[in-house]
Motif scaffolding. Structure first.
Motif, PDB file in Angstrom:
ATOM      1  N   PRO A   1      -7.549  -0.070  12.546  1.00 57.10           N
ATOM      2  CA  PRO A   1      -6.683   0.858  12.213  1.00 57.10           C
ATOM      3  C   PRO A   1      -7.043   1.507  10.911  1.00 57.10           C
ATOM      4  O   PRO A   1      -7.650   0.860  10.074  1.00 57.10           O
ATOM      5  CB  PRO A   1      -5.191  -0.029  11.843  1.00 57.10           C
ATOM      6  N   VAL A   2      -6.815   2.814  10.706  1.00 58.77           N
ATOM      7  CA  VAL A   2      -7.534   3.491   9.538  1.00 58.77           C
ATOM      8  C   VAL A   2      -6.221   3.661   8.640  1.00 58.77           C
ATOM      9  O   VAL A   2      -5.225   4.236   9.045  1.00 58.77           O
ATOM     10  CB  VAL A   2      -8.201   4.867  10.049  1.00 58.77           C
ATOM     11  N   PHE A   3      -6.403   3.233   7.348  1.00 54.93           N
ATOM     12  CA  PHE A   3      -5.304   3.421   6.618  1.00 54.93           C
ATOM     13  C   PHE A   3      -5.591   4.464   5.677  1.00 54.93           C
ATOM     14  O   PHE A   3      -7.028   4.461   5.364  1.00 54.93           O
ATOM     15  CB  PHE A   3      -4.884   2.250   5.821  1.00 54.93           C
ATOM     16  N   THR A   4      -5.030   5.578   5.219  1.00 52.88           N
ATOM     17  CA  THR A   4      -5.468   6.552   4.445  1.00 52.88           C
ATOM     18  C   THR A   4      -4.254   6.695   3.223  1.00 52.88           C
ATOM     19  O   THR A   4      -3.359   6.393   3.584  1.00 52.88           O
ATOM     20  CB  THR A   4      -5.785   7.864   4.907  1.00 52.88           C
ATOM     21  N   ARG A   5      -4.663   7.598   2.339  1.00 53.72           N
ATOM     22  CA  ARG A   5      -3.363   7.743   1.361  1.00 53.72           C
ATOM     23  C   ARG A   5      -2.944   9.053   1.498  1.00 53.72           C
ATOM     24  O   ARG A   5      -3.525  10.119   1.477  1.00 53.72           O
ATOM     25  CB  ARG A   5      -4.036   7.606   0.031  1.00 53.72           C
TER      26      ARG A   5
ATOM     27  N   TYR B   1       2.834   4.210  -4.359  1.00 56.70           N
ATOM     28  CA  TYR B   1       2.009   3.431  -5.408  1.00 56.70           C
ATOM     29  C   TYR B   1       2.769   3.356  -6.782  1.00 56.70           C
ATOM     30  O   TYR B   1       2.740   2.536  -7.592  1.00 56.70           O
ATOM     31  CB  TYR B   1       0.549   4.252  -5.586  1.00 56.70           C
TER      32      TYR B   1
ATOM     33  N   ASP C   1       2.220   7.572   0.192  1.00 55.87           N
ATOM     34  CA  ASP C   1       1.511   6.576  -0.250  1.00 55.87           C
ATOM     35  C   ASP C   1       1.294   6.490  -1.949  1.00 55.87           C
ATOM     36  O   ASP C   1       1.652   5.511  -2.347  1.00 55.87           O
ATOM     37  CB  ASP C   1       0.133   6.081   0.159  1.00 55.87           C
TER      38      ASP C   1
ATOM     39  N   ARG D   1       2.800  -0.144   4.057  1.00 50.29           N
ATOM     40  CA  ARG D   1       1.781   0.652   4.716  1.00 50.29           C
ATOM     41  C   ARG D   1       1.751   0.412   6.053  1.00 50.29           C
ATOM     42  O   ARG D   1       1.523   1.276   7.238  1.00 50.29           O
ATOM     43  CB  ARG D   1       0.464   0.086   4.097  1.00 50.29           C
TER      44      ARG D   1
ATOM     45  N   MET E   1       1.807  -4.245   1.747  1.00 56.11           N
ATOM     46  CA  MET E   1       1.437  -4.227   3.205  1.00 56.11           C
ATOM     47  C   MET E   1       2.562  -3.991   4.211  1.00 56.11           C
ATOM     48  O   MET E   1       2.255  -3.357   5.222  1.00 56.11           O
ATOM     49  CB  MET E   1       0.819  -5.732   3.507  1.00 56.11           C
TER      50      MET E   1
END
Lengths: 787, 241
Positions: free
Chosen positions: A399-403, A411, A407, A424, A421
């Motif tokens: 899985p690709v996590f991006t911001r 943060y 996000d 996300r 976790m």
């Protein structure tokens, strides 16, 4: 067995707990559908058979006193098959062992040849001997309540004369399946009975020789009921006819209809929710399974299985889950239907219950249930089919996590990494989170929509008993009297306060719409019996015009400012043209209301009363009862504490059963949804979670990641569930409201809190069940093997 | 060299450790009476063929598994048959792990993966410092999927050392890497061992890597068959693949 089918069964065994959870959710929907529909159908057929065998009439009419000679004329009306004239009236009874007076509806039994319509069904004993005036049949529940076995006797007060009566037997009648004393809301077998007596005896008691005051008739096939009613009204009008009516207005039939309508509503409204949730769950679980089996799908395609064969393979799995749900649902539905039929059969005293095997409900539920799971599976299956074999055989990209902006927002919260976790994961798989959210909110909504009935009952009870009828006793007079009768009432033993009221049967007409109802005249300053609006409290009667409950106003299609023709169906039998001043909300009660001054000025009469509400010293109650038994002017006595007790008892029991069933259902949905979501999380992230354990996170800390996500979603689902719940409740009301009962949509904080608490707790249990599996993940092996 | 290591006190010691796996009626003896001690600041390479028991031993040393027989000591504490809670606390406070497949949390960035550990450690360095030491200061805010294998492994090393562990246990840390990135990872481990004095055990298939160790232990068939110091320790950059 083909290898592919063997794989299917092994796959199913692998996900058995998840499959079972889905099957249970589906089963809930199927159960409700089958049970409600089965009960409704069986009761309808039972009633139809009962009506037919015991010749329940089609049209009914009452008059003050009509000559029997009118009967042939009535029978000659075009469309009439059979006509019967009777003498019927209410009487006060004095029963040994019962302090307060009971009330009975007395109906005459035709002298020669016996009754031809509304036949009493003899349950025990024998019919009264036509030559013995003291012999009577009584209805079975009343006989049971007082142990009045054949041969025993009691006393009745008919027009002021005390008469000793002997019971010859117990009977039931299709005419009185649902029996209520006048002015009350619930059947009370102890205080209200039915008496069938010889026609001659009834005639002599009421001074009705050669006369009748009650007509029943059946129609020929295809007859125009409206025309017959009009013709009958014209014939009875000179004799004080109070307006003929069809079965739809016959009290017992109308209440039964209302119950059956509610069942039908229940069969339609709730089940779709369960089917939708089940579809989403299938989608979630199958999507995950297909994800795991990508290489196998690639392999199947590589060795030459067609897309269709692969698709059918996974659809079969969904279908198997569906069949599990159907079988469970049918079983539970059949069991619930039998329970409901037993309850209804008892309550309505059906002499027999036809247990129809409703093949239609089974077929419809099978089609809908399978359609739900197959549709749910479709998306996952199609996704699998789109993959070219070579690509399918390689493992899916991680899985690709991006911001995103969200996000960055998170943060800023400076959360611990384990919380990150959780967040996300929700953001990465929004569709899956949405399914969990939807499923949990649906279960909250189901609970809100069932628990709120308690709130509604509370409002109704408070409105009817706490606010509307604060009198302890209501006396109904045989005929209206001047206000001086209130002084006589005040002289009765123990009476502290009296208040008069006036009620008269009316026909309300607006163009082609009309309703039979009662017009209730309220005197100014009434404190005991007040007109109540469910939402706004006590209603002050306007100086002029009618106040109508919303259901009645809707049935007549009138609103404030419109005018209604009001035909008084008893003395003084005037026809008035009155404006509608206001429409109020009432759960129970279909009566029109008017201020006494407005009524009597329209009638050009001095004010009169025919109901007296009393506040009584509790100590003096027996003396009052004894006195009333000797007071011929009083037709009946209503003890409101007793009415309330009956009401609470009967409704309370039904509500508790319903709430118990819905709680189980709501909990099952929540568990089904959360358990599946958590299992998928665990399977996909066991590697990651095991790593945390290796790094020295405790079981609790690692469990937090798994359970925390589920609980966060469950908590987020609460407000959505509340909102949906309000909507479901409105739908339920729409589904179960009838011409007789309108349930108010008022949901208390307690209901919202209880629904949320039950579901959040169930979610927690489901998440913890999955968390326990985390303990069984072997740390060392989880680190080695990558899925 | 050998004498020097004896004067240093043992951080971790196993005595007569046996580990038997039972699957149904089959018994597999993964370890058969292993005695071994790891000393403060020591860099040990554990060699052995596949199935020789290396990983089983590492799991027992790291508190991930318990021996069937024999005893395990961390300094003076007996770790044999203690509760799961105590083993968890042991790993949390004293052990850093580095694995072949990195085991990063995909939903956390490099910095956050390290912070995961610093948040629960007693006296951690900052995630930034740990990443700096692993040579990854410039890629701190990337998610694992955005990093190369070598970079991911260096995040894992940063994560392992951030708590200032007394023990660093590395199971094939270069197993999934090409030579160039593998050397970078070894350099990071070597630096940590020298600068922080962390006792390190490195499992590898690659015999040439033993040359960076102070001491080389060879396992075969569940037994220690060789245990000797390496007098000519070389720099990781000299390792040939």
């Amino acid at each position: 067995m083909r290898a592919l089918d063997r794989k299917l069964l092994r796959d199913l065994r692998l996900i058995w707990a998840q499959a079972l959870a889905i099957a249970l959710v589906l089963a809930c929907g199927i159960m409700l559908m089958v049970a409600a529909q089965g009960t409704q159908r069986s009761l309808e057929q039972t009633r139809a058979a009962y009506y037919e065998r015991f010749r329940f009439a089609d049209v009914f009419a009452q008059a003050t006193r009509a000559p029997r000679a009118l009967l042939p004329e009535i029978a000659a009306i075009d469309g009439v098959a059979l006509a019967e004239g009777r003498i019927a009236f209410h009487a006060v009874l004095d029963i040994a062992g019962m302090e307060e007076p009971a009330t009975a509806r007395v109906v005459s039994l035709p002298a020669e040849g016996g009754a031809i319509l509304n036949l009493p069904l003899l349950r025990t004993g024998r019919m009264p001997d036509p030559v013995r005036p003291e012999e009577v049949l009584i209805n079975e529940p009343f006989g049971e309540a007082h142990d009045l076995v054949p041969g025993s006797s009691f006393r009745g007060i008919f027009d002021g004369q005390l008469r000793e009566l002997t019971v010859t037997g117990w009977a039931l009648s299709p005419e009185f399946i649902y029996t209520m004393a006048p002015g009350t809301f619930m059947p009370d077998d102890r205080r209200f009975g039915l008496i069938w007596m010889n026609e001659a005896a009834a005639a002599s008691a009421k001074g009705m020789d050669g006369a009748m005051n009650d007509v029943a008739l059946t129609l020929t096939r295809g007859a125009d009921e409206r025309a017959v009613i009009d013709a009958l009204d014209r014939l009875l009008d000179p004799y004080g006819g109070t307006g003929a009516f069809g079965r739809d207005r016959q009290e017992s039939h109308a209440f039964l209809d209302s119950e059956l309508e509610q069942l039908a509503g229940l069969a339609l409204f709730m089940p779709p929710v369960f089917l939708i949730v089940a579809a989403f769950l299938v989608n979630m679980v199958l999507g995950r399974l297909i994800g795991i089996e990508r290489p196998q799908i690639g392999l199947m395609r590589a060795v030459g299985y067609t897309r269709a064969e692969v698709a059918v393979h996974y659809l079969k799995l969904a279908a198997l889950i569906g069949v599990m749900g159907l079988v469970l649902g049918w079983g539970a539905g059949w069991w619930l239907r039998n329970g409901m039929l037993a309850l209804y059969g008892d309550f309505f005293r059906f002499p027999f219950v036809l247990r129809d095997f409703n093949i239609a409900a089974v077929v419809i539920s099978a089609v809908l249930g399978l359609a739900a799971v197959l549709l749910g599976a479709m998306r996952a299956v199609l996704a699998a089919l789109r993959l070219p074999p070579a690509e399918a055989m390689s493992p899916p990209a991680p899985p690709v996590f991006t911001r995103g902006w969200l996000d960055r927002l998170i943060y800023g919260l400076r959360l611990r990494q384990t919380s990150m976790m959780i967040l996300r994961s929700i953001l990465r798989w929004p569709a899956r989170a949405a399914i969990t959210l939807f499923g949990v909110s649906a279960s909250i909504a189901v609970l809100v929509a069932s628990y709120f009935f308690f709130d509604a009952m509370e409002v109704m009870t408070d409105s009817v008993f706490g606010q509307g009828n604060r009198q302890q006793v209501t006396l109904t007079l045989n005929q209206a009297q001047t206000l001086s009768v209130l002084d006589d009432a005040l002289a009765l033993p123990g009476v502290r306060k009296v208040e008069g009221a006036y009620a008269v049967p009316v026909r309300l007409v607006n163009g082609h719409r009309d309703r039979l109802s009662a017009l209730q005249g309220h005197f100014a300053g009434a404190e005991l019996s007040r007109l109540m609006d469910d939402e706004r409290g006590a209603v002050a009667l306007p100086a002029e015009g009618l106040v109508l409950p919303a259901l009645l106003a809707r049935a007549l299609d009138v609103g404030p400012g419109d005018r209604l023709r009001v035909e008084l169906l008893a003395a003084p039998r005037e026809v008035l043209d009155l404006p509608v001043a206001a429409v109020i909300h009432q759960s129970l009660g279909q009566e029109a209301h008017i201020g006494a001054p407005a009524l009597f000025s329209a009638l050009r009469l001095a004010p009169q009363v025919n109901q007296i509400h009393l506040l009584v010293d509790t100590d003096a109650m027996s003396a009052l009862h004894a006195q009333i038994k000797r007071t011929p002017a009083v037709a009946s006595l209503t003890d409101w504490s007793e009415v309330r007790r009956q009401f609470d008892e009967s409704l309370g029991e039904n509500l508790l059963t319903m709430v118990a069933i819905y709680t189980v259902i709501g909990v099952l949905i929540a568990i089904g949804v959360v358990y599946n979501a958590a299992r998928i999380q665990l399977a996909e992230r066991s590697h990651e979670l095991a790593s945390l354990r290796v790094m020295g996170f405790t079981r609790g800390e690692v469990g937090f990641v798994l359970v925390g996500e589920m609980m966060l979603l469950s908590l987020l689902a609460v407000p959505i569930g509340w909102f949906l719940g309000g909507w479901f409740a409105a739908g339920m009301i729409e589904a179960v409201s009838t011409d007789v009962v309108q349930i108010p949509l008022l949901i208390s904080r307690r209901t919202y809190a209880a629904a949320a608490a039950v579901v959040v707790l169930a979610s927690l249990v489901a998440a913890l069940m999955v968390r326990r599996r985390l303990d069984r993940v072997e740390l060392a092996t989880a680190l080695k093997a990558r899925q | 060299m050998r004498d020097e290591s004896i004067t240093r006190s043992a951080v971790l010691r196993v005595e007569g450790v046996t580990r038997v796996f039972r699957t149904g009626t089959v018994e597999v003896h993964a370890l058969r009476g292993v005695d071994l001690a790891l000393h403060e600041g020591e860099m040990m390479v554990l060699l052995g063929a596949s199935g020789s028991g290396k990983s089983t031993l590492l799991n027992i040393l790291g508190g991930l598994d318990q021996p069937t027989q024999g005893r395990v000591f961390f300094r003076d504490q007996d770790l044999t048959r203690v509760s799961d809670t105590r083993l968890t606390a042991f790993r949390r406070d004293h052990v850093g792990f580095v694995f072949q497949f990195y085991n990063l949390v995909p939903s956390l960035t490099a910095r956050e993966n390290v912070a995961l550990v610093t948040e629960i450690a007693k006296n951690p360095m900052s995630p930034e410092e740990a990443l700096e030491r692993a040579g990854l200061a410039h890629r701190m805010d990337h998610f694992p999927a955005e990093l190369s294998g070598g970079e991911q492994q260096r995040v894992a090393i940063a994560r392992a050392i951030a708590k200032r562990p007394e023990l660093l246990l590395c199971d094939e840390p270069t197993g999934a890497l090409d030579s160039k990135t593998g050397i970078k990872v070894l350099e990071a481990l070597d630096e940590v061992n020298r600068d922080l004095g962390t006792a390190t055990i490195l499992i590898t298939h690659n015999a040439d890597i033993q040359r960076i160790a102070e001491r080389v232990v060879v396992l075969a068939d569940g037994k220690v068959v060789r245990d000797e110091p390496n007098p000519e320790r070389i720099a990781p950059s000299e390792v040939s693949w």
